[in-house]
Design a protein around this motif. Structure first.
Motif, PDB file in Angstrom:
ATOM      1  N   ALA A 137       0.822  -1.208   0.000  1.00 33.68           N
ATOM      2  CA  ALA A 137       0.000   0.000   0.000  1.00 33.68           C
ATOM      3  C   ALA A 137       0.857   1.259   0.000  1.00 33.68           C
ATOM      4  N   GLN A 138       1.910   1.290   0.796  1.00 34.87           N
ATOM      5  CA  GLN A 138       2.800   2.450   0.838  1.00 34.87           C
ATOM      6  C   GLN A 138       3.480   2.665  -0.506  1.00 34.87           C
ATOM      7  N   ASP A 139       3.977   1.601  -1.114  1.00 34.04           N
ATOM      8  CA  ASP A 139       4.650   1.714  -2.410  1.00 34.04           C
ATOM      9  C   ASP A 139       3.676   2.193  -3.487  1.00 34.04           C
ATOM     10  N   THR A 140       2.437   1.697  -3.447  1.00 38.48           N
ATOM     11  CA  THR A 140       1.446   2.080  -4.450  1.00 38.48           C
ATOM     12  C   THR A 140       1.088   3.557  -4.335  1.00 38.48           C
ATOM     13  N   VAL A 141       0.850   4.034  -3.116  1.00 39.68           N
ATOM     14  CA  VAL A 141       0.529   5.450  -2.912  1.00 39.68           C
ATOM     15  C   VAL A 141       1.696   6.331  -3.350  1.00 39.68           C
ATOM     16  N   ALA A 142       2.905   5.961  -2.970  1.00 43.69           N
ATOM     17  CA  ALA A 142       4.082   6.760  -3.340  1.00 43.69           C
ATOM     18  C   ALA A 142       4.248   6.819  -4.850  1.00 43.69           C
ATOM     19  N   GLN A 143       4.036   5.698  -5.521  1.00 45.07           N
ATOM     20  CA  GLN A 143       4.178   5.653  -6.973  1.00 45.07           C
ATOM     21  C   GLN A 143       3.144   6.544  -7.646  1.00 45.07           C
ATOM     22  N   LEU A 144       1.901   6.504  -7.195  1.00 48.65           N
ATOM     23  CA  LEU A 144       0.843   7.315  -7.801  1.00 48.65           C
ATOM     24  C   LEU A 144       1.023   8.798  -7.489  1.00 48.65           C
ATOM     25  N   GLU A 145       1.452   9.097  -6.280  1.00 49.29           N
ATOM     26  CA  GLU A 145       1.661  10.499  -5.930  1.00 49.29           C
ATOM     27  C   GLU A 145       2.791  11.114  -6.744  1.00 49.29           C
ATOM     28  N   ALA A 146       3.759  10.313  -7.148  1.00 51.63           N
ATOM     29  CA  ALA A 146       4.889  10.817  -7.927  1.00 51.63           C
ATOM     30  C   ALA A 146       4.586  10.905  -9.417  1.00 51.63           C
ATOM     31  N   ASP A 147       3.433  10.412  -9.846  1.00 47.87           N
ATOM     32  CA  ASP A 147       3.077  10.390 -11.262  1.00 47.87           C
ATOM     33  C   ASP A 147       2.067  11.503 -11.559  1.00 47.87           C
ATOM     34  N   PRO A 148       2.465  12.575 -12.281  1.00 44.52           N
ATOM     35  CA  PRO A 148       1.533  13.676 -12.568  1.00 44.52           C
ATOM     36  C   PRO A 148       0.316  13.235 -13.379  1.00 44.52           C
ATOM     37  N   ALA A 149       0.443  12.135 -14.116  1.00 40.89           N
ATOM     38  CA  ALA A 149      -0.660  11.662 -14.952  1.00 40.89           C
ATOM     39  C   ALA A 149      -1.501  10.593 -14.261  1.00 40.89           C
ATOM     40  N   ALA A 150      -1.262  10.363 -12.985  1.00 43.33           N
ATOM     41  CA  ALA A 150      -1.987   9.308 -12.271  1.00 43.33           C
ATOM     42  C   ALA A 150      -3.470   9.619 -12.188  1.00 43.33           C
ATOM     43  N   ASP A 151      -4.278   8.579 -12.313  1.00 44.27           N
ATOM     44  CA  ASP A 151      -5.726   8.728 -12.207  1.00 44.27           C
ATOM     45  C   ASP A 151      -6.109   9.112 -10.779  1.00 44.27           C
ATOM     46  N   VAL A 152      -6.960  10.151 -10.648  1.00 45.81           N
ATOM     47  CA  VAL A 152      -7.336  10.655  -9.326  1.00 45.81           C
ATOM     48  C   VAL A 152      -8.066   9.577  -8.533  1.00 45.81           C
ATOM     49  N   GLN A 153      -8.956   8.846  -9.188  1.00 51.02           N
ATOM     50  CA  GLN A 153      -9.703   7.814  -8.485  1.00 51.02           C
ATOM     51  C   GLN A 153      -8.779   6.683  -8.022  1.00 51.02           C
ATOM     52  N   ALA A 154      -7.803   6.331  -8.849  1.00 47.28           N
ATOM     53  CA  ALA A 154      -6.853   5.293  -8.459  1.00 47.28           C
ATOM     54  C   ALA A 154      -6.054   5.720  -7.234  1.00 47.28           C
ATOM     55  N   LEU A 155      -5.668   6.996  -7.193  1.00 47.84           N
ATOM     56  CA  LEU A 155      -4.926   7.487  -6.030  1.00 47.84           C
ATOM     57  C   LEU A 155      -5.800   7.487  -4.786  1.00 47.84           C
ATOM     58  N   ASP A 156      -7.065   7.906  -4.932  1.00 47.70           N
ATOM     59  CA  ASP A 156      -7.989   7.884  -3.789  1.00 47.70           C
ATOM     60  C   ASP A 156      -8.164   6.453  -3.282  1.00 47.70           C
ATOM     61  N   ASN A 157      -8.318   5.501  -4.207  1.00 49.39           N
ATOM     62  CA  ASN A 157      -8.474   4.096  -3.806  1.00 49.39           C
ATOM     63  C   ASN A 157      -7.231   3.587  -3.090  1.00 49.39           C
ATOM     64  N   ALA A 158      -6.053   3.975  -3.574  1.00 51.13           N
ATOM     65  CA  ALA A 158      -4.806   3.534  -2.949  1.00 51.13           C
ATOM     66  C   ALA A 158      -4.662   4.116  -1.554  1.00 51.13           C
ATOM     67  N   ARG A 159      -5.029   5.382  -1.386  1.00 53.83           N
ATOM     68  CA  ARG A 159      -4.961   5.994  -0.059  1.00 53.83           C
ATOM     69  C   ARG A 159      -5.952   5.351   0.901  1.00 53.83           C
ATOM     70  N   PHE A 160      -7.136   5.028   0.392  1.00 56.21           N
ATOM     71  CA  PHE A 160      -8.120   4.330   1.238  1.00 56.21           C
ATOM     72  C   PHE A 160      -7.574   2.972   1.666  1.00 56.21           C
ATOM     73  N   ALA A 161      -6.960   2.251   0.714  1.00 55.34           N
ATOM     74  CA  ALA A 161      -6.383   0.940   1.043  1.00 55.34           C
ATOM     75  C   ALA A 161      -5.291   1.083   2.085  1.00 55.34           C
ATOM     76  N   LEU A 162      -4.443   2.115   1.949  1.00 59.77           N
ATOM     77  CA  LEU A 162      -3.367   2.329   2.919  1.00 59.77           C
ATOM     78  C   LEU A 162      -3.936   2.611   4.305  1.00 59.77           C
ATOM     79  N   ASP A 163      -4.962   3.458   4.384  1.00 59.08           N
ATOM     80  CA  ASP A 163      -5.583   3.755   5.683  1.00 59.08           C
ATOM     81  C   ASP A 163      -6.183   2.497   6.290  1.00 59.08           C
TER      82      ASP A 163
END
Length: 368
Positions: free
Chosen positions: A133-159
């Motif tokens: 979960a930490q690696d996924t969130v970090a990867q998406l946060e570092a990607d300017p083209a990352a899908d907003v919903q995918a990032l929200d889902n990853a943050r929810f999973a991390l929490d």
């Protein structure tokens, strides 16, 4: 009786709701480190799953109990390194098997179930999920083209994973299936799917399922054509074909507890409130079987004449055509969770009252 920490879903936790309240009050760390107690009453205690192989039976259940019924009828209790509810067992041959259960435990036997060692527990599982979960969130946060919903889902999973890890090694694993002595999968609560390619020595989290709400996954089954099916809470079904996860299907509003493939290739899915569906094309399309009961179905066993015996909340049900289910009720009126065939044509049932053997004559009496 009450389950104080988790809602009762699925085959395994339905049984957990029947266990004495004091069982869940035991400190989690003690249950993972304390061997299961050898007792003469294990055969009559709650048993959840059973598998027949090479004329023997292997059963798992409460308090880390694993029982082996030998060909000559002797029932022996195996030595098990944990003292907690075991929810499923799967052998790929007459020697190599795995069992899973509460607190994220995976056990392995290479001697036909006589002895077991721990391959995974909730502490290691929490660390594995947290890193993913930490690696996924970090990867998406570092990607300017990352899908907003995918990032929200990853943050929810991390929490969600962080909160679970803070609670300790309490994540239940609910089912296990191995394709070979090397490759297998386990599934469980909060969307947990793990895969191994080295017989369970190491495990990887499987993130490919479209399950952003992290719904509980109750059952996993490999099909004869090589596809993999996973089903669970909310009637969701996930199918992996040629190594790729297909879009999830919602088969029913009811949670699905078990998947069974029949000899002709048909696949049955069953669950809460009598939900029963079948697929004739390896899980691509499903047809509902009209419900004849409103009580949960937990397992199914195809008999020698191709009729099907269902285990469930009201005992046993029987169908010759998969259109109508007839209720059968063994005299002790137990909740039966699963069944296996015996070499002599009899049946072995496991449930909240332990092991029950039915001889051929007794079966004929019920089926008349």
């Amino acid at each position: 009786m009450k389950m104080p920490t988790l809602a009762c879903w699925g085959l395994a936790l339905s049984l957990a709701c029947l266990l004495p309240a004091f069982a869940s009050a035991t400190p989690l760390s003690d249950r993972l480190e304390r061997p299961s107690r050898l007792t003469d009453t294990a055969q009559s205690g709650p048993l959840v799953d059973i598998q027949a192989m090479a004329g023997r039976l292997v059963m798992v259940g409460a308090d880390g109990h694993i029982l082996v019924r030998q060909v000559d009828g002797r029932v022996e209790q195996a030595k098990v390194p944990v003292d907690l509810l075991l929810t499923a067992v799967h052998f790929v041959d007459d020697q190599h098997g795995w069992a899973v259960g509460h607190d994220g435990v995976v056990l392995h036997s290479d001697d036909g179930g006589a002895s077991w060692r721990k391959q995974l527990d909730g502490r290691t599982l929490n660390a594995l999920l947290l890193k993913w979960a930490q690696d996924t969130v970090a990867q998406l946060e570092a990607d300017p083209a990352a899908d907003v919903q995918a990032l929200d889902n990853a943050r929810f999973a991390l929490d969600d994973i962080s909160a679970g890890a803070a609670a300790g090694p309490s994540r239940p694993l609910l089912d296990v299936w191995f394709r070979s002595a090397s490759e297998g999968w386990v599934v469980g609560a909060y969307g947990t799917v793990l895969h191994t390619s080295d017989g369970g020595s190491t495990w990887d989290y499987v993130p490919g399922l479209d399950n952003p709400d992290r719904l509980h996954l109750n059952t996993v089954l490999g099909l004869s054509n090589g596809d993999l099916l996973i089903a669970g809470e909310g009637g969701k079904l996930y199918r992996q074909s040629a190594g790729q996860w297909q879009p999830p299907q919602t088969l029913t509003a009811a949670s699905l507890y078990n998947l069974v493939q029949l000899r002709d290739g048909q696949v049955l899915a069953m669950g809460f409130g009598g939900a029963l569906l079948r697929s004739q094309d390896a899980g691509q399309h499903w047809q509902g079987i009209p419900p004849s009961i409103t009580s949960s179905l937990y397992g199914a066993l195809q008999l020698a004449d191709d009729s099907v015996l269902f285990t469930g909340q009201v005992g046993l049900l029987y169908s010759t055509d998969l259109q109508r289910l007839r209720m059968l009720q063994p005299r002790n009126k137990a909740i039966w969770l699963n069944a296996a065939g015996l070499p002599d044509g009899g049946l072995a049932l496991v449930g909240n009252r332990g092991l029950r053997l039915l001889g051929r004559d007794e079966i004929k009496e019920y089926l008349q």
